[in-house]
Design an enzyme around this catalytic site. Structure first.
Site, PDB file in Angstrom:
ATOM      1  N   GLN A 106     -10.998 -37.742 -18.012  1.00 57.36           N
ATOM      2  CA  GLN A 106     -12.071 -36.756 -17.909  1.00 57.36           C
ATOM      3  C   GLN A 106     -12.534 -36.381 -19.303  1.00 57.36           C
ATOM      4  OE1 GLN A 106     -10.966 -33.203 -15.775  1.00 57.36           O
ATOM      5  NE2 GLN A 106     -13.086 -32.509 -15.669  1.00 57.36           N
ATOM      6  N   ALA A 116     -15.922 -34.823 -21.816  1.00 60.65           N
ATOM      7  CA  ALA A 116     -16.822 -33.684 -21.759  1.00 60.65           C
ATOM      8  C   ALA A 116     -18.014 -33.991 -20.864  1.00 60.65           C
ATOM      9  CB  ALA A 116     -17.291 -33.323 -23.162  1.00 60.65           C
ATOM     10  N   LYS A 162     -18.130 -44.254 -13.185  1.00 62.43           N
ATOM     11  CA  LYS A 162     -18.367 -43.209 -14.180  1.00 62.43           C
ATOM     12  C   LYS A 162     -19.330 -42.198 -13.577  1.00 62.43           C
ATOM     13  CE  LYS A 162     -19.461 -42.799 -19.092  1.00 62.43           C
ATOM     14  NZ  LYS A 162     -19.710 -43.556 -20.327  1.00 62.43           N
ATOM     15  N   ASP A 171     -19.816 -45.152 -30.810  1.00 65.86           N
ATOM     16  CA  ASP A 171     -18.529 -44.446 -30.764  1.00 65.86           C
ATOM     17  C   ASP A 171     -17.398 -45.474 -30.795  1.00 65.86           C
ATOM     18  OD1 ASP A 171     -16.659 -42.413 -30.555  1.00 65.86           O
ATOM     19  OD2 ASP A 171     -16.826 -42.231 -28.391  1.00 65.86           O
TER      20      ASP A 171
END
Lengths: 288, 367
Positions: free
Chosen positions: A32, A34, A60, A175
């Site tokens: 989990q 944000a 997702k 990322d």
């Protein structure tokens, strides 16, 4: 929610209902963040009834955020689901190793992706190195140490190449951490199915090898039409991620960059740009 | 019983505050040698600080204009002596009671900072008291913690000059995300200038009141990158829309009003702030949020943050305008915390600086 033996038992029970056609009985919460909740489930297959497999699909779900205006919320969810799916579809078409998109619904805020077997590079490297430490003091130490270093270098080269293939089509990940790189075992379709996901703590089988394909996951912050600058920042983020989570692997970063440098035509230019980005360090001095 | 006076003037508010931090506290293990007063304040063990005086005088520029450094500095010079005298009187303390003079070293506008630093130096020489230069952002954070009792929150610091997501780690306030161009408050202030809204009491406050009557949400850019945000493109877009007022219509066919623009701007930029705050909370595993800085007064922002925190099983801490908006007491408070750990600013080093990052300060009064 899921049974007590599932990885979800470590997490707080999600307060968000799953969007149709999914339900809590067939989905196992993996992690989990944000923004989104990641479940493992079955999609357009019957494997959910089989006990050997937890499903072929990574679901997702981006639940709506009640703090923001409903119109803005819909707009953002739609834009982000579509952007992520479009990047993945494009990568797939161009042969970049990413999970396939199985389906999505931007109104309900979900995208179903192919489940990637294996472990994250983060866990793979940590366990591989831990195991190496455990062997210290045994005979043939030097040889084994060299062997281990060669294995790590080989992994770094493959990581560099995988990122290079992504950048070759002008996509940046946004990322790049070792939690967003999967190590898929060579023949994952057969053989033992292992629980995956960065948060899966049940280390049933220790990692003894770093063989396998690098698969890039989590394109929630990815962007297309990237410039050299964006690609250099992507590499810089990955360097920093290695530095902070795997300090012992930091000395092999040159192998990662070597693998990257040979992977596509514009790679050398990006590597030169990376030197500039490193020099900048902290990006800006604060304005009063 | 240490008492400090704090002088703040990094922007258009001149603040003078006098604080008293009660003496009995647990000695720190890490810092054995702080002269001359007893060491350390272990974050929650000590009794609350007492605010003896907290005065502020604001330089308000005419509608359509912002505050210029030169005029603001002049304002501070004109008012600082009066405010100090008044604060001393209100606090009922004498010069002998005061232990140190704290002043804002930065970040902020150069000229106003200098005016207040000169005043602090003068008091230091006149009264023969030690100086303590304080980081403005650390002042906000420490005052917010003191007032709300939040233990170890993720801090959203939002003001006219700063937009930062901060979390404490290993004696530093580390910046996890920040605005890459203009600050959130600057974005709101400048839009108030575009609409020629009054700057009294504050442009952001007047935008908030207009936004309450807005009904249509217009599309504006949404610029979040990881934990960083950008506001300049949003300001440019909403400025363009403001230029079309009168002819502009919403999807429903209604004429778009200035209230709708204020509403759309607030909804968009605050959603961005709440989003990066949530990301930082998930990243560090925190359940508490503390909002500080002038924009932190905004009740819509506080409400959105509360909804987000409740979803995560956490809570929001915010303060009212006495402490959210720049003030002298926060400088006195943070300065006194440092002074009690032995920190001093020599007269020769009592300069100020426009650039002074939050994470440069050693927070040795926390574990």
């Amino acid at each position: 929610m899921p049974s007590s033996s599932s990885p979800c038992s470590q997490l707080t029970a999600p307060t968000h209902a799953l969007p149709a056609p999914f339900d809590s009985a067939s989905c196992t919460l993996i992690t989990q963040g944000a923004e989104a909740l990641l479940y493992r489930t079955s999609f357009l297959s019957h494997s959910s009834t089989s006990s050997s497999s937890a499903g072929n699909c990574a679901l997702k779900h981006r639940p709506s955020k009640p703090y923001r205006h409903a119109v803005l919320d819909k707009r953002l969810t739609r834009a982000r689901i579509l952007a992520e799916a479009r990047v993945l579809v494009r990568c797939r078409r161009e042969g970049v190793p990413v999970p396939a998109v199985l389906g999505l619904d931007w109104e309900e805020g979900w995208v179903a992706l192919e489940w990637v077997e294996g472990v994250t590079v983060r866990r793979g490297v940590d366990e591989f190195v831990d195991k190496g430490r455990g062997e210290e003091g045994e005979e043939g130490l030097e040889d084994r140490k060299k062997e281990r270093e060669a294995t790590l270098r080989d992994l770094m080269i493959r990581i560099g190449r995988a990122v290079g293939r992504l950048h070759a089509i002008d996509v940046v990940h946004g990322d790049l951490t070792t939690s967003n790189l999967m190590l898929r075992p060579p023949s994952s379709s057969s053989g033992v199915v292992r629980q995956s996901g960065s948060t899966s703590p049940d280390a049933s089988v220790p990692i003894t090898t770093l063989a396998g394909d690098i698969v890039l996951i989590d394109f929630g912050l990815a962007a297309q039409n990237a410039l050299d600058e964006d690609k250099a920042v992507d590499l810089y983020v990955l360097e920093r991620a290695f530095g902070s989570t795997h300090p012992y692997a930091e000395k092999f970063l040159d192998s990662m960059l070597a693998g990257y440098g040979d992977s596509y035509k514009g790679a050398r230019v990006v590597l030169r740009r990376l030197e500039d980005v490193r020099m900048r360090g902290r990006k800006k001095s604060m304005l009063g | 019983m240490p008492i400090a006076i704090g002088l703040e003037g990094s922007a258009n508010k001149l603040g003078v505050g006098i604080i008293h931090q009660p003496t009995p506290f647990t000695p720190s293990v890490n810092n054995p040698t702080p002269p001359p007063s007893p060491p350390s304040k272990s974050s929650h063990a000590s009794p609350p600080a007492r605010i003896l005086a907290n005065l502020r005088h604001t330089y308000v520029s005419p509608p359509g204009s912002g505050f210029l450094p030169k005029d603001t500095a002049q304002h501070h010079r004109r008012w600082v002596v009066r405010l100090v005298k008044q604060a001393m009187k209100q606090a009922g303390v004498t010069v002998e009671d005061v232990d140190c003079i704290c002043f804002t070293k930065g970040p902020g506008m150069g000229a106003p900072l200098q005016s207040v630093a000169v005043a602090a130096r003068m008091l230091s020489l006149l009264w023969d008291k030690e100086l303590v230069g304080v980081n403005h952002c650390v002042g906000h954070i420490e005052m917010g913690r003191e007032i709300t009792g939040a233990q170890n929150p993720v801090v959203l610091y939002v003001s006219g000059g700063n937009t930062q997501i901060i979390a404490y780690s290993a004696q530093r306030y580390r910046i996890f995300g920040e605005a890459l161009d203009i600050a959130i408050g600057n974005c709101l202030d400048r839009f108030a200038r575009t609409l020629r809204i009054s700057n009294d009491p504050a442009p952001g406050y007047n935008i908030e009141q207009l936004a309450k009557r807005g009904r249509h949400l217009l599309d504006l850019p949404y610029a979040v990158k990881g934990m960083d945000v950008s506001f300049s493109g949003i300001l440019a877009s909403v400025d363009v829309l403001a230029g079309q007022l009168g002819s502009l219509r919403a999807d429903s066919g209604d004429v778009v009003t200035p209230e709708d623009l204020c509403f759309s701007l607030q909804e968009t930029v605050f959603a961005m702030l709440v989003e990066i705050t949530e990301r930082a909370m998930a990243h560090v595993g925190a359940a508490q949020v503390l909002i500080v800085g002038g924009v932190g007064c905004n009740e819509r922002l506080q409400h959105m943050m509360a909804v987000m925190a409740a979803e995560r099983g956490g809570s929001v801490f915010a303060t009212d305008e006495r402490f959210c908006i720049d003030n002298g007491i926060m400088i006195a408070h943070a300065g006194l915390l440092a002074w009690r750990m032995g920190f001093r600013t020599e007269l020769e080093g009592s300069t100020c600086t426009q650039r002074f990052r939050t994470d440069e300060v050693l927070i040795n009064w926390r574990d």
